[in-house]
Write a protein that holds these residues in place. Structure first.
Motif, PDB file in Angstrom:
ATOM      1  N   GLU A  55       6.108  77.057   9.644  1.00 34.85           N
ATOM      2  CA  GLU A  55       5.360  75.883   9.190  1.00 34.85           C
ATOM      3  C   GLU A  55       3.911  76.062   9.633  1.00 34.85           C
ATOM      4  O   GLU A  55       3.647  76.284  10.820  1.00 34.85           O
ATOM      5  CB  GLU A  55       5.940  74.600   9.789  1.00 34.85           C
ATOM      6  CG  GLU A  55       7.157  74.106   9.025  1.00 34.85           C
ATOM      7  CD  GLU A  55       7.698  72.787   9.551  1.00 34.85           C
ATOM      8  OE1 GLU A  55       8.849  72.464   9.212  1.00 34.85           O
ATOM      9  OE2 GLU A  55       6.974  72.105  10.306  1.00 34.85           O
ATOM     10  N   TYR A  56       3.009  75.965   8.662  1.00 41.32           N
ATOM     11  CA  TYR A  56       1.581  76.121   8.962  1.00 41.32           C
ATOM     12  C   TYR A  56       0.906  74.764   8.935  1.00 41.32           C
ATOM     13  O   TYR A  56       1.211  73.916   8.091  1.00 41.32           O
ATOM     14  CB  TYR A  56       0.905  76.993   7.902  1.00 41.32           C
ATOM     15  CG  TYR A  56       1.184  78.461   8.003  1.00 41.32           C
ATOM     16  CD1 TYR A  56       2.360  78.998   7.484  1.00 41.32           C
ATOM     17  CD2 TYR A  56       0.271  79.323   8.587  1.00 41.32           C
ATOM     18  CE1 TYR A  56       2.611  80.356   7.547  1.00 41.32           C
ATOM     19  CE2 TYR A  56       0.510  80.691   8.651  1.00 41.32           C
ATOM     20  CZ  TYR A  56       1.676  81.198   8.135  1.00 41.32           C
ATOM     21  OH  TYR A  56       1.917  82.546   8.205  1.00 41.32           O
ATOM     22  N   GLU A  57      -0.038  74.591   9.859  1.00 43.11           N
ATOM     23  CA  GLU A  57      -0.925  73.443   9.745  1.00 43.11           C
ATOM     24  C   GLU A  57      -2.353  73.907   9.959  1.00 43.11           C
ATOM     25  O   GLU A  57      -2.600  74.995  10.499  1.00 43.11           O
ATOM     26  CB  GLU A  57      -0.558  72.336  10.724  1.00 43.11           C
ATOM     27  CG  GLU A  57      -0.875  72.630  12.159  1.00 43.11           C
ATOM     28  CD  GLU A  57      -0.709  71.376  13.014  1.00 43.11           C
ATOM     29  OE1 GLU A  57       0.415  70.863  13.056  1.00 43.11           O
ATOM     30  OE2 GLU A  57      -1.684  70.941  13.643  1.00 43.11           O
ATOM     31  N   HIS A  87      -5.340  80.021   1.479  1.00 42.40           N
ATOM     32  CA  HIS A  87      -4.310  79.974   2.522  1.00 42.40           C
ATOM     33  C   HIS A  87      -3.402  78.784   2.248  1.00 42.40           C
ATOM     34  O   HIS A  87      -3.867  77.706   1.912  1.00 42.40           O
ATOM     35  CB  HIS A  87      -4.954  79.827   3.900  1.00 42.40           C
ATOM     36  CG  HIS A  87      -4.085  80.314   5.018  1.00 42.40           C
ATOM     37  ND1 HIS A  87      -2.854  79.756   5.297  1.00 42.40           N
ATOM     38  CD2 HIS A  87      -4.255  81.311   5.915  1.00 42.40           C
ATOM     39  CE1 HIS A  87      -2.329  80.396   6.341  1.00 42.40           C
ATOM     40  NE2 HIS A  87      -3.150  81.344   6.731  1.00 42.40           N
ATOM     41  N   ILE A  89      -0.484  75.988   3.486  1.00 34.95           N
ATOM     42  CA  ILE A  89       0.001  75.291   4.686  1.00 34.95           C
ATOM     43  C   ILE A  89       1.298  74.559   4.351  1.00 34.95           C
ATOM     44  O   ILE A  89       1.686  74.466   3.189  1.00 34.95           O
ATOM     45  CB  ILE A  89      -1.059  74.313   5.253  1.00 34.95           C
ATOM     46  CG1 ILE A  89      -1.571  73.380   4.161  1.00 34.95           C
ATOM     47  CG2 ILE A  89      -2.205  75.065   5.902  1.00 34.95           C
ATOM     48  CD1 ILE A  89      -2.547  72.324   4.663  1.00 34.95           C
ATOM     49  N   SER A  98       1.728  83.442   2.522  1.00 34.48           N
ATOM     50  CA  SER A  98       0.994  82.445   3.307  1.00 34.48           C
ATOM     51  C   SER A  98      -0.509  82.536   3.048  1.00 34.48           C
ATOM     52  O   SER A  98      -1.233  81.557   3.242  1.00 34.48           O
ATOM     53  CB  SER A  98       1.269  82.641   4.797  1.00 34.48           C
ATOM     54  OG  SER A  98       0.959  83.963   5.180  1.00 34.48           O
ATOM     55  N   ILE A 128      -6.097  77.431  11.870  1.00 36.91           N
ATOM     56  CA  ILE A 128      -4.789  77.383  11.216  1.00 36.91           C
ATOM     57  C   ILE A 128      -3.771  77.821  12.268  1.00 36.91           C
ATOM     58  O   ILE A 128      -4.053  78.760  13.033  1.00 36.91           O
ATOM     59  CB  ILE A 128      -4.751  78.332   9.998  1.00 36.91           C
ATOM     60  CG1 ILE A 128      -5.851  77.960   8.994  1.00 36.91           C
ATOM     61  CG2 ILE A 128      -3.373  78.319   9.326  1.00 36.91           C
ATOM     62  CD1 ILE A 128      -6.039  78.974   7.874  1.00 36.91           C
ATOM     63  N   TRP A 129      -2.631  77.133  12.279  1.00 29.92           N
ATOM     64  CA  TRP A 129      -1.593  77.454  13.277  1.00 29.92           C
ATOM     65  C   TRP A 129      -0.251  77.574  12.593  1.00 29.92           C
ATOM     66  O   TRP A 129       0.083  76.773  11.721  1.00 29.92           O
ATOM     67  CB  TRP A 129      -1.525  76.360  14.350  1.00 29.92           C
ATOM     68  CG  TRP A 129      -2.803  76.214  15.096  1.00 29.92           C
ATOM     69  CD1 TRP A 129      -3.183  76.886  16.222  1.00 29.92           C
ATOM     70  CD2 TRP A 129      -3.904  75.358  14.757  1.00 29.92           C
ATOM     71  NE1 TRP A 129      -4.443  76.497  16.608  1.00 29.92           N
ATOM     72  CE2 TRP A 129      -4.909  75.564  15.725  1.00 29.92           C
ATOM     73  CE3 TRP A 129      -4.148  74.447  13.725  1.00 29.92           C
ATOM     74  CZ2 TRP A 129      -6.129  74.892  15.708  1.00 29.92           C
ATOM     75  CZ3 TRP A 129      -5.363  73.763  13.693  1.00 29.92           C
ATOM     76  CH2 TRP A 129      -6.332  73.991  14.673  1.00 29.92           C
ATOM     77  N   LYS A 130       0.532  78.544  13.048  1.00 32.72           N
ATOM     78  CA  LYS A 130       1.883  78.693  12.513  1.00 32.72           C
ATOM     79  C   LYS A 130       2.918  78.355  13.587  1.00 32.72           C
ATOM     80  O   LYS A 130       2.777  78.758  14.756  1.00 32.72           O
ATOM     81  CB  LYS A 130       2.105  80.095  11.924  1.00 32.72           C
ATOM     82  CG  LYS A 130       1.978  81.250  12.879  1.00 32.72           C
ATOM     83  CD  LYS A 130       2.519  82.559  12.283  1.00 32.72           C
ATOM     84  CE  LYS A 130       1.653  83.231  11.247  1.00 32.72           C
ATOM     85  NZ  LYS A 130       0.607  84.126  11.821  1.00 32.72           N
ATOM     86  N   TRP A 140       5.166  77.381  18.731  1.00 24.57           N
ATOM     87  CA  TRP A 140       3.838  77.562  18.142  1.00 24.57           C
ATOM     88  C   TRP A 140       3.330  78.952  18.493  1.00 24.57           C
ATOM     89  O   TRP A 140       3.351  79.345  19.655  1.00 24.57           O
ATOM     90  CB  TRP A 140       2.857  76.521  18.691  1.00 24.57           C
ATOM     91  CG  TRP A 140       3.044  75.154  18.115  1.00 24.57           C
ATOM     92  CD1 TRP A 140       3.590  74.067  18.745  1.00 24.57           C
ATOM     93  CD2 TRP A 140       2.701  74.729  16.799  1.00 24.57           C
ATOM     94  NE1 TRP A 140       3.601  72.996  17.881  1.00 24.57           N
ATOM     95  CE2 TRP A 140       3.064  73.363  16.682  1.00 24.57           C
ATOM     96  CE3 TRP A 140       2.117  75.362  15.696  1.00 24.57           C
ATOM     97  CZ2 TRP A 140       2.869  72.631  15.508  1.00 24.57           C
ATOM     98  CZ3 TRP A 140       1.928  74.629  14.535  1.00 24.57           C
ATOM     99  CH2 TRP A 140       2.291  73.288  14.455  1.00 24.57           C
TER     100      TRP A 140
ATOM    101  N   GLY B  80      -3.506  81.797  12.085  1.00 27.59           N
ATOM    102  CA  GLY B  80      -3.394  81.838  10.629  1.00 27.59           C
ATOM    103  C   GLY B  80      -3.063  83.232  10.142  1.00 27.59           C
ATOM    104  O   GLY B  80      -2.914  84.175  10.911  1.00 27.59           O
TER     105      GLY B  80
END
Lengths: 163, 81
Positions: A55-57, A87, A89, A98, A128-130, A140, B80
């Motif tokens: 899950e990306y945010e 990208h 999300i 992704s 961006i974080w996955k 995370w 990312g």
């Protein structure tokens, strides 16, 4: 209508749309000699864990600004290269993209280098974080401290791009 | 004066909220705000050396002085790609 060159959002990614976006002008003038592309894909394993999905945010306004910055860096380093970068999300399943990147240039070396540079810089600076969901839990993923002016990171990205 | 704080990824998990408001003193920097928050949520201390920040949706320095109404985002290390 062409896709925007730079975008972030939950929709599935469409590389042909990016290729069309970077080549529309070059096709008219006939100046392009190469289009390079990159697709980042969610894989089913990471450091020994069996991954089910990611899950990306993102901090979206700053992420878009980071893409603009990367595009500007590329224009300065490889004049004439046109870059598109999208990208995704939200939840992304194994095998799905992704991130997608396309770069058009008169020269293949510049197109390939710009593509590689762009993905390295996204990983360094884009907010961006996955979150990885794996058998037995979730975590995370935390990589680089986002500092767009970090000279060492800039040098690393350029070195990898031009290797 | 009052600023808005945005938190992402594990920072949001630690605090339990994506956004909050805090009062700060005149002349306070983004780092001062971070330390104020870390005093409230001690688990944030682990990010002292790896955190970066944004102010009003642009990259900022932790030494930047806050202004009333600023939106400050604290960015844990990014992942990312």
């Amino acid at each position: 209508m062409n896709a925007p060159l730079l975008a972030i959002g939950p929709a599935p990614l469409d590389l042909p749309a990016l290729v069309a976006a970077v080549t529309s002008r070059g096709a008219e003038t006939g100046t392009d000699g190469a289009i390079a592309s990159f697709i980042g894909v969610v894989r089913n394993h990471n450091v020994g864990r069996r991954v089910s999905h990611l899950e990306y945010e993102a901090y979206e306004p700053l992420a878009l600004r980071s893409f603009e910055r990367i595009s500007t860096e590329i224009a300065a380093r490889w004049p004439g290269v046109r870059l598109a970068l999208h990208h995704r999300i939200g939840r992304i399943d194994i095998g799905k993209a992704s991130v997608v990147i396309a770069a058009a240039s008169a020269h293949r070396g510049h197109a390939c280098a710009a593509c590689r540079y762009a993905i390295e810089r996204v990983k360094q600076i884009s907010p961006i974080w996955k979150r990885e969901f794996f058998e037995g839990g979730d975590v995370w993923i935390e990589g680089a401290t986002a500092d767009p002016d970090d000279a060492q990171a800039l040098a690393d990205a350029e070195r990898v791009a031009c290797a | 004066m009052r600023v808005t704080i945005k938190l992402f990824a594990r920072l949001r998990d630690i605090t339990g909220v994506a956004e909050l408001q805090r009062d700060v003193t005149d002349g306070a920097t983004i780092r001062d705000l971070w330390r104020q928050l870390a005093a409230e949520f001690p688990a944030l201390d682990a990010y002292e050396r790896s955190i970066s920040s944004a102010r009003n949706a642009d990259y900022a320095r932790m030494s930047d002085v806050l202004a009333d109404g600023d939106e400050i985002a604290f960015l844990p290390p990014v992942s990312g790609g």
